[in-house]
Write a protein that holds these residues in place. Structure first.
Motif, PDB file in Angstrom:
ATOM      1  N   UNK A  24       0.805  -1.216   0.000  1.00  0.00           N
ATOM      2  CA  UNK A  24       0.000   0.000   0.000  1.00  0.00           C
ATOM      3  C   UNK A  24       0.841   1.271   0.000  1.00  0.00           C
ATOM      4  N   UNK A  25       2.081   1.178   0.484  1.00  0.00           N
ATOM      5  CA  UNK A  25       2.891   2.390   0.559  1.00  0.00           C
ATOM      6  C   UNK A  25       3.263   2.923  -0.832  1.00  0.00           C
ATOM      7  N   UNK A  26       3.128   2.084  -1.872  1.00  0.00           N
ATOM      8  CA  UNK A  26       3.487   2.533  -3.214  1.00  0.00           C
ATOM      9  C   UNK A  26       2.575   3.650  -3.703  1.00  0.00           C
ATOM     10  N   UNK A  27       1.314   3.645  -3.264  1.00  0.00           N
ATOM     11  CA  UNK A  27       0.376   4.636  -3.765  1.00  0.00           C
ATOM     12  C   UNK A  27       0.746   6.057  -3.348  1.00  0.00           C
ATOM     13  N   UNK A  28       0.933   6.337  -2.049  1.00  0.00           N
ATOM     14  CA  UNK A  28       1.302   7.708  -1.696  1.00  0.00           C
ATOM     15  C   UNK A  28       2.752   8.052  -2.007  1.00  0.00           C
ATOM     16  N   UNK A  29       3.635   7.060  -1.946  1.00  0.00           N
ATOM     17  CA  UNK A  29       5.061   7.343  -2.087  1.00  0.00           C
ATOM     18  C   UNK A  29       5.488   7.443  -3.551  1.00  0.00           C
ATOM     19  N   UNK A  30       5.128   6.442  -4.351  1.00  0.00           N
ATOM     20  CA  UNK A  30       5.573   6.392  -5.740  1.00  0.00           C
ATOM     21  C   UNK A  30       4.445   6.729  -6.713  1.00  0.00           C
ATOM     22  N   UNK A  31       3.249   6.979  -6.186  1.00  0.00           N
ATOM     23  CA  UNK A  31       2.073   7.240  -7.017  1.00  0.00           C
ATOM     24  C   UNK A  31       1.851   6.095  -8.012  1.00  0.00           C
ATOM     25  N   UNK A  32       1.899   4.886  -7.485  1.00  0.00           N
ATOM     26  CA  UNK A  32       1.688   3.673  -8.274  1.00  0.00           C
ATOM     27  C   UNK A  32       0.502   2.932  -7.678  1.00  0.00           C
ATOM     28  N   UNK A  33      -0.461   2.591  -8.507  1.00  0.00           N
ATOM     29  CA  UNK A  33      -1.665   1.916  -8.051  1.00  0.00           C
ATOM     30  C   UNK A  33      -1.599   0.425  -8.395  1.00  0.00           C
ATOM     31  N   UNK A  34      -2.541  -0.322  -7.875  1.00  0.00           N
ATOM     32  CA  UNK A  34      -2.424  -1.784  -7.941  1.00  0.00           C
ATOM     33  C   UNK A  34      -2.388  -2.305  -9.372  1.00  0.00           C
ATOM     34  N   UNK A  35      -3.211  -1.753 -10.268  1.00  0.00           N
ATOM     35  CA  UNK A  35      -3.191  -2.255 -11.649  1.00  0.00           C
ATOM     36  C   UNK A  35      -1.852  -1.956 -12.316  1.00  0.00           C
ATOM     37  N   UNK A  36      -1.231  -0.833 -11.955  1.00  0.00           N
ATOM     38  CA  UNK A  36       0.083  -0.498 -12.504  1.00  0.00           C
ATOM     39  C   UNK A  36       1.150  -1.428 -11.933  1.00  0.00           C
ATOM     40  N   UNK A  37       1.048  -1.725 -10.655  1.00  0.00           N
ATOM     41  CA  UNK A  37       1.964  -2.668 -10.026  1.00  0.00           C
ATOM     42  C   UNK A  37       1.870  -4.044 -10.687  1.00  0.00           C
ATOM     43  N   UNK A  38       0.649  -4.517 -10.944  1.00  0.00           N
ATOM     44  CA  UNK A  38       0.466  -5.843 -11.538  1.00  0.00           C
ATOM     45  C   UNK A  38       1.076  -5.911 -12.938  1.00  0.00           C
ATOM     46  N   UNK A  39       0.876  -4.854 -13.738  1.00  0.00           N
ATOM     47  CA  UNK A  39       1.487  -4.819 -15.068  1.00  0.00           C
ATOM     48  C   UNK A  39       3.004  -4.745 -14.947  1.00  0.00           C
ATOM     49  N   UNK A  40       3.489  -3.942 -14.006  1.00  0.00           N
ATOM     50  CA  UNK A  40       4.934  -3.846 -13.796  1.00  0.00           C
ATOM     51  C   UNK A  40       5.537  -5.163 -13.371  1.00  0.00           C
ATOM     52  N   UNK A  41       4.828  -5.893 -12.521  1.00  0.00           N
ATOM     53  CA  UNK A  41       5.314  -7.203 -12.102  1.00  0.00           C
ATOM     54  C   UNK A  41       5.401  -8.157 -13.289  1.00  0.00           C
ATOM     55  N   UNK A  42       4.410  -8.104 -14.186  1.00  0.00           N
ATOM     56  CA  UNK A  42       4.445  -8.946 -15.386  1.00  0.00           C
ATOM     57  C   UNK A  42       5.652  -8.602 -16.266  1.00  0.00           C
ATOM     58  N   UNK A  43       5.960  -7.315 -16.352  1.00  0.00           N
ATOM     59  CA  UNK A  43       7.124  -6.896 -17.147  1.00  0.00           C
ATOM     60  C   UNK A  43       8.405  -7.467 -16.553  1.00  0.00           C
ATOM     61  N   UNK A  44       8.550  -7.361 -15.232  1.00  0.00           N
ATOM     62  CA  UNK A  44       9.735  -7.898 -14.564  1.00  0.00           C
ATOM     63  C   UNK A  44       9.833  -9.407 -14.761  1.00  0.00           C
ATOM     64  N   UNK A  45       8.690 -10.093 -14.755  1.00  0.00           N
ATOM     65  CA  UNK A  45       8.696 -11.545 -14.970  1.00  0.00           C
ATOM     66  C   UNK A  45       9.198 -11.888 -16.368  1.00  0.00           C
ATOM     67  N   UNK A  46       8.875 -11.052 -17.361  1.00  0.00           N
ATOM     68  CA  UNK A  46       9.434 -11.249 -18.699  1.00  0.00           C
ATOM     69  C   UNK A  46      10.959 -11.125 -18.658  1.00  0.00           C
ATOM     70  N   UNK A  47      11.453 -10.110 -17.963  1.00  0.00           N
ATOM     71  CA  UNK A  47      12.897  -9.940 -17.852  1.00  0.00           C
ATOM     72  C   UNK A  47      13.530 -11.133 -17.140  1.00  0.00           C
ATOM     73  N   UNK A  48      12.868 -11.619 -16.108  1.00  0.00           N
ATOM     74  CA  UNK A  48      13.377 -12.784 -15.382  1.00  0.00           C
ATOM     75  C   UNK A  48      13.497 -14.007 -16.288  1.00  0.00           C
ATOM     76  N   UNK A  49      12.554 -14.137 -17.223  1.00  0.00           N
ATOM     77  CA  UNK A  49      12.540 -15.319 -18.090  1.00  0.00           C
ATOM     78  C   UNK A  49      13.526 -15.201 -19.242  1.00  0.00           C
ATOM     79  N   UNK A  50      14.247 -14.089 -19.335  1.00  0.00           N
ATOM     80  CA  UNK A  50      15.244 -13.924 -20.383  1.00  0.00           C
ATOM     81  C   UNK A  50      14.800 -13.059 -21.539  1.00  0.00           C
TER      82      UNK A  50
END
Length: 232
Positions: A24-50
């Protein structure tokens, strides 16, 4: 406290999550909301997979920048696999082929504390840096409005062609609401694709169309000649 990750994990996967669920701290601190976090996590998972090149597809004003901001935040907490060093903002770039001082100023504000101002490059800055004899090293590059970079010989194209052979590990995130051309060649070049789902209160083109506020200028199905005349 920063999470200490065994190097063996990094060597195998490249990156390791320290935020398995939306904090929850991402919203006030980084101005990142849950749907943005979920998409960002998917992007990182692509990087993890090579997969080192990922396209972020999102509707207009649906949160592309927040997603890119979260990915940048995540990359800053990773370790370079070859050199075992912490990544820093000087290895990060935000580039755009547009020539708009207001948009650059906005990007500088939005990525403050993540990407240095000197690494936020629009057309004018790209022209200057492309004239240098050598370019600095890069680890992560956000290509905003990436449909502007599709033409061979564009300033973005020149920058990428010069920086990519120089850096052994370089990750890119192409961001666009209209990435059709890039998506058409994504399989050929081994690019990943992540779709940002709009938040619950998003009001976009689909909603405007549903309320009858967007109308066809010409019925292109039944009157193609009228459409051609209109374009001409």
């Amino acid at each position: 406290k920063p999470l200490v990750i065994p190097y063996s994990c990094l060597k195998r996967y490249g990156f390791q999550y320290w935020e398995p669920t939306y904090p929850r701290y991402l919203s006030p601190w980084l101005n990142v909301h849950e749907n943005q976090y979920l998409a960002g996590r998917d992007i990182i998972e692509h990087y993890q997979s090579g997969i080192k090149d990922v396209i972020l597809v999102a509707q207009m004003q649906s949160g592309k920048t927040g997603t890119a901001r979260y990915v940048t935040h995540a990359m800053l907490h990773c370790t370079d696999i070859d050199q075992e060093r912490q990544i820093n903002g000087h290895d990060m770039y935000f580039i755009c082929g547009m020539n708009d001082n207001d948009l650059r100023s906005q990007a500088i504000r939005e990525f403050a504390g993540l990407i240095p101002e000197k690494n936020i490059l629009f057309s004018k800055q790209l022209q200057a840096i492309n004239k240098l004899d050598s370019l600095p090293s890069a680890y992560f590059i956000i290509i905003d409005e990436s449909h502007y970079a599709g033409n061979t010989g564009s300033q973005v194209d020149k920058f990428m062609k010069r920086v990519q052979p120089k850096c052994a590990h370089i990750y890119t995130l192409s961001v666009s609401a209209t990435p059709m051309a890039e998506l058409a060649s994504s399989t050929k070049y081994g690019k990943g694709c992540v779709v940002l789902r709009p938040g619950p209160h998003y009001y976009g083109i689909k909603d405007i169309f549903a309320t009858g506020q967007i109308l066809q200028s010409v019925d292109v199905t039944n009157n193609q000649q009228a459409f051609c005349d209109l374009v001409a």
